[in-house]
Design a protein around this motif. Structure first.
Motif, PDB file in Angstrom:
ATOM      1  N   GLU A   1       0.816  -1.222   0.000  1.00  0.00           N
ATOM      2  CA  GLU A   1       0.000   0.000   0.000  1.00  0.00           C
ATOM      3  C   GLU A   1       0.848   1.269   0.000  1.00  0.00           C
ATOM      4  O   GLU A   1       0.351   2.349  -0.339  1.00  0.00           O
ATOM      5  CB  GLU A   1      -0.928   0.007   1.219  1.00  0.00           C
ATOM      6  CG  GLU A   1      -2.022  -1.043   1.165  1.00  0.00           C
ATOM      7  CD  GLU A   1      -2.942  -0.971   2.365  1.00  0.00           C
ATOM      8  OE1 GLU A   1      -2.666  -0.161   3.280  1.00  0.00           O
ATOM      9  OE2 GLU A   1      -3.949  -1.708   2.385  1.00  0.00           O
ATOM     10  N   ALA A   2       2.111   1.152   0.364  1.00  0.00           N
ATOM     11  CA  ALA A   2       2.989   2.323   0.403  1.00  0.00           C
ATOM     12  C   ALA A   2       3.606   2.627  -0.955  1.00  0.00           C
ATOM     13  O   ALA A   2       4.471   3.505  -1.072  1.00  0.00           O
ATOM     14  CB  ALA A   2       4.098   2.129   1.438  1.00  0.00           C
TER      15      ALA A   2
ATOM     16  N   PHE B   1       6.296   7.568   1.396  1.00  0.00           N
ATOM     17  CA  PHE B   1       7.162   7.399   2.562  1.00  0.00           C
ATOM     18  C   PHE B   1       6.488   7.818   3.864  1.00  0.00           C
ATOM     19  O   PHE B   1       6.934   7.434   4.941  1.00  0.00           O
ATOM     20  CB  PHE B   1       8.468   8.158   2.364  1.00  0.00           C
ATOM     21  CG  PHE B   1       9.496   7.391   1.575  1.00  0.00           C
ATOM     22  CD1 PHE B   1      10.119   6.286   2.122  1.00  0.00           C
ATOM     23  CD2 PHE B   1       9.822   7.768   0.283  1.00  0.00           C
ATOM     24  CE1 PHE B   1      11.057   5.562   1.410  1.00  0.00           C
ATOM     25  CE2 PHE B   1      10.763   7.058  -0.447  1.00  0.00           C
ATOM     26  CZ  PHE B   1      11.386   5.944   0.117  1.00  0.00           C
ATOM     27  N   SER B   2       5.418   8.600   3.761  1.00  0.00           N
ATOM     28  CA  SER B   2       4.672   8.969   4.968  1.00  0.00           C
ATOM     29  C   SER B   2       4.032   7.742   5.609  1.00  0.00           C
ATOM     30  O   SER B   2       3.641   7.774   6.773  1.00  0.00           O
ATOM     31  CB  SER B   2       3.600  10.012   4.637  1.00  0.00           C
ATOM     32  OG  SER B   2       2.693   9.515   3.659  1.00  0.00           O
TER      33      SER B   2
ATOM     34  N   ILE C   1      12.764  12.936 -10.979  1.00  0.00           N
ATOM     35  CA  ILE C   1      12.728  12.376  -9.632  1.00  0.00           C
ATOM     36  C   ILE C   1      12.331  13.507  -8.690  1.00  0.00           C
ATOM     37  O   ILE C   1      13.009  14.530  -8.639  1.00  0.00           O
ATOM     38  CB  ILE C   1      14.096  11.801  -9.220  1.00  0.00           C
ATOM     39  CG1 ILE C   1      14.652  10.871 -10.305  1.00  0.00           C
ATOM     40  CG2 ILE C   1      13.985  11.052  -7.885  1.00  0.00           C
ATOM     41  CD1 ILE C   1      16.120  10.539 -10.139  1.00  0.00           C
ATOM     42  N   GLU C   2      11.211  13.341  -7.983  1.00  0.00           N
ATOM     43  CA  GLU C   2      10.707  14.400  -7.111  1.00  0.00           C
ATOM     44  C   GLU C   2      10.508  13.885  -5.696  1.00  0.00           C
ATOM     45  O   GLU C   2       9.960  12.802  -5.494  1.00  0.00           O
ATOM     46  CB  GLU C   2       9.373  14.934  -7.640  1.00  0.00           C
ATOM     47  CG  GLU C   2       9.477  15.624  -8.994  1.00  0.00           C
ATOM     48  CD  GLU C   2       8.122  16.061  -9.505  1.00  0.00           C
ATOM     49  OE1 GLU C   2       7.913  17.271  -9.684  1.00  0.00           O
ATOM     50  OE2 GLU C   2       7.266  15.177  -9.724  1.00  0.00           O
ATOM     51  N   LEU C   3      10.947  14.679  -4.737  1.00  0.00           N
ATOM     52  CA  LEU C   3      10.772  14.360  -3.327  1.00  0.00           C
ATOM     53  C   LEU C   3       9.912  15.447  -2.702  1.00  0.00           C
ATOM     54  O   LEU C   3      10.281  16.621  -2.707  1.00  0.00           O
ATOM     55  CB  LEU C   3      12.126  14.285  -2.621  1.00  0.00           C
ATOM     56  CG  LEU C   3      12.108  13.997  -1.116  1.00  0.00           C
ATOM     57  CD1 LEU C   3      11.391  12.690  -0.821  1.00  0.00           C
ATOM     58  CD2 LEU C   3      13.536  13.970  -0.571  1.00  0.00           C
ATOM     59  N   GLU C   4       8.748  15.056  -2.187  1.00  0.00           N
ATOM     60  CA  GLU C   4       7.799  16.030  -1.633  1.00  0.00           C
ATOM     61  C   GLU C   4       7.790  15.982  -0.107  1.00  0.00           C
ATOM     62  O   GLU C   4       7.684  14.911   0.490  1.00  0.00           O
ATOM     63  CB  GLU C   4       6.386  15.741  -2.147  1.00  0.00           C
ATOM     64  CG  GLU C   4       5.338  16.705  -1.611  1.00  0.00           C
ATOM     65  CD  GLU C   4       3.928  16.354  -2.043  1.00  0.00           C
ATOM     66  OE1 GLU C   4       2.979  16.853  -1.406  1.00  0.00           O
ATOM     67  OE2 GLU C   4       3.764  15.567  -3.010  1.00  0.00           O
ATOM     68  N   HIS C   5       7.922  17.168   0.496  1.00  0.00           N
ATOM     69  CA  HIS C   5       7.793  17.320   1.944  1.00  0.00           C
ATOM     70  C   HIS C   5       6.545  18.157   2.233  1.00  0.00           C
ATOM     71  O   HIS C   5       6.203  19.054   1.465  1.00  0.00           O
ATOM     72  CB  HIS C   5       8.997  18.063   2.535  1.00  0.00           C
ATOM     73  CG  HIS C   5      10.292  17.327   2.429  1.00  0.00           C
ATOM     74  ND1 HIS C   5      11.033  17.284   1.274  1.00  0.00           N
ATOM     75  CD2 HIS C   5      10.979  16.605   3.361  1.00  0.00           C
ATOM     76  CE1 HIS C   5      12.128  16.570   1.491  1.00  0.00           C
ATOM     77  NE2 HIS C   5      12.128  16.155   2.739  1.00  0.00           N
TER      78      HIS C   5
ATOM     79  N   ASP D   1       7.988  20.093   6.306  1.00  0.00           N
ATOM     80  CA  ASP D   1       9.304  19.512   6.596  1.00  0.00           C
ATOM     81  C   ASP D   1       9.260  18.022   6.920  1.00  0.00           C
ATOM     82  O   ASP D   1      10.261  17.456   7.373  1.00  0.00           O
ATOM     83  CB  ASP D   1      10.011  20.267   7.728  1.00  0.00           C
ATOM     84  CG  ASP D   1      10.390  21.688   7.318  1.00  0.00           C
ATOM     85  OD1 ASP D   1      10.694  21.889   6.131  1.00  0.00           O
ATOM     86  OD2 ASP D   1      10.374  22.571   8.189  1.00  0.00           O
ATOM     87  N   ARG D   2       8.132  17.372   6.695  1.00  0.00           N
ATOM     88  CA  ARG D   2       8.042  15.923   6.872  1.00  0.00           C
ATOM     89  C   ARG D   2       7.931  15.261   5.506  1.00  0.00           C
ATOM     90  O   ARG D   2       7.167  15.719   4.644  1.00  0.00           O
ATOM     91  CB  ARG D   2       6.830  15.538   7.733  1.00  0.00           C
ATOM     92  CG  ARG D   2       6.927  16.035   9.176  1.00  0.00           C
ATOM     93  CD  ARG D   2       5.655  15.692   9.936  1.00  0.00           C
ATOM     94  NE  ARG D   2       5.486  14.258  10.073  1.00  0.00           N
ATOM     95  CZ  ARG D   2       5.977  13.548  11.093  1.00  0.00           C
ATOM     96  NH1 ARG D   2       6.658  14.145  12.051  1.00  0.00           N
ATOM     97  NH2 ARG D   2       5.777  12.246  11.161  1.00  0.00           N
ATOM     98  N   VAL D   3       8.690  14.197   5.308  1.00  0.00           N
ATOM     99  CA  VAL D   3       8.676  13.513   4.013  1.00  0.00           C
ATOM    100  C   VAL D   3       7.285  12.977   3.723  1.00  0.00           C
ATOM    101  O   VAL D   3       6.666  12.318   4.573  1.00  0.00           O
ATOM    102  CB  VAL D   3       9.695  12.355   4.003  1.00  0.00           C
ATOM    103  CG1 VAL D   3       9.541  11.530   2.738  1.00  0.00           C
ATOM    104  CG2 VAL D   3      11.109  12.900   4.101  1.00  0.00           C
ATOM    105  N   HIS D   4       6.780  13.255   2.525  1.00  0.00           N
ATOM    106  CA  HIS D   4       5.455  12.767   2.129  1.00  0.00           C
ATOM    107  C   HIS D   4       5.582  11.640   1.103  1.00  0.00           C
ATOM    108  O   HIS D   4       5.127  10.525   1.350  1.00  0.00           O
ATOM    109  CB  HIS D   4       4.619  13.916   1.575  1.00  0.00           C
ATOM    110  CG  HIS D   4       3.199  13.535   1.319  1.00  0.00           C
ATOM    111  ND1 HIS D   4       2.330  13.165   2.319  1.00  0.00           N
ATOM    112  CD2 HIS D   4       2.485  13.437   0.154  1.00  0.00           C
ATOM    113  CE1 HIS D   4       1.149  12.877   1.809  1.00  0.00           C
ATOM    114  NE2 HIS D   4       1.222  13.018   0.496  1.00  0.00           N
ATOM    115  N   ASN D   5       6.156  11.924  -0.046  1.00  0.00           N
ATOM    116  CA  ASN D   5       6.356  10.861  -1.019  1.00  0.00           C
ATOM    117  C   ASN D   5       7.530  11.164  -1.947  1.00  0.00           C
ATOM    118  O   ASN D   5       8.042  12.282  -1.988  1.00  0.00           O
ATOM    119  CB  ASN D   5       5.082  10.564  -1.827  1.00  0.00           C
ATOM    120  CG  ASN D   5       4.622  11.742  -2.661  1.00  0.00           C
ATOM    121  OD1 ASN D   5       5.422  12.413  -3.304  1.00  0.00           O
ATOM    122  ND2 ASN D   5       3.321  12.002  -2.669  1.00  0.00           N
TER     123      ASN D   5
END
Length: 202
Positions: free
Chosen positions: A71-72, A88-89, A163-167, A170-174
């Motif tokens: 599911e992640a 990653f959340s 490649i995208e990193l979303e916060h 300030d908390r990692v989302h995906n």
């Protein structure tokens, strides 16, 4: 004190005015010497091996039974775009682990004879959180002309890779990994996405 107040006043005003086309903050990604050193250490840890094994296993499951994946994780599969999203959340990985994995994916793509078009960071004021997106945008080869075949068509390899990193606050989302190809007579057919996954996750 007046200068400090003006700075904060301006910062909040920018936050209110930020939009998808006008971020609150836009800057290039530059890792410090300490971050680069920590990244080299992290690559030798079991955390990276666990992430790679998990993604390889999930991709194998997806190709046979797409409804049975974790599911992640989600996979993208359209005629022009293929990739994956790791939520990653919903996992126990730390911000450090995810940040280094984000840079690791870029390093792996560069090893496939790609070049960095841009690596930047943008922050936006959303209704309930501050969204920060770091991205590595990579393109194949040194130049489009060097990738031209004898028949005049261009080799696109796996396409352009984002490649995208979303916060969020300030908390990692995906983390999103996407290869976008051209369906055009000017280009040869792209290489299989499975080959890209094998190259990146090895």
């Amino acid at each position: 004190m007046d200068k400090l107040w003006s700075y904060f006043k301006n910062l909040f005003q920018q936050a209110e005015e930020s939009s998808p086309s006008q971020p609150l903050i836009h800057e290039m990604i530059e890792r410090s010497a300490e971050e680069r050193e920590d990244y080299q250490f992290w690559k030798e840890t079991l955390v990276l091996r666990r992430l790679l094994n998990w993604l390889n296993e999930q991709y194998a499951i997806y190709r046979i039974r797409p409804d049975d994946i974790d599911e992640a994780l989600d996979f993208l599969n359209t005629p022009s775009s293929k990739g994956f999203v790791v939520h990653f959340s919903q996992t126990g990985y730390s911000q450090r682990d995810v940040q280094h994995f984000f840079d690791f994916l870029k390093e792996q793509v560069l090893a496939l004879k790609y070049r960095t078009q841009i690596s930047d960071r943008r922050s936006y004021q959303r209704a309930n959180w501050v969204e920060t997106i770091e991205r590595h945008y990579l393109k194949p080869g040194l130049s489009i002309r060097s990738n031209q075949e004898e028949d005049g068509r261009f080799v696109q390899h796996f396409g352009n890779i984002m490649i995208e990193l979303e916060h969020r606050n300030d908390r990692v989302h995906n983390l999103r990994f996407r290869a976008t190809t051209y369906n055009d007579s000017l280009f040869k057919a792209p290489a299989e996405f499975g080959e890209l996954m094998q190259g990146v996750l090895s």
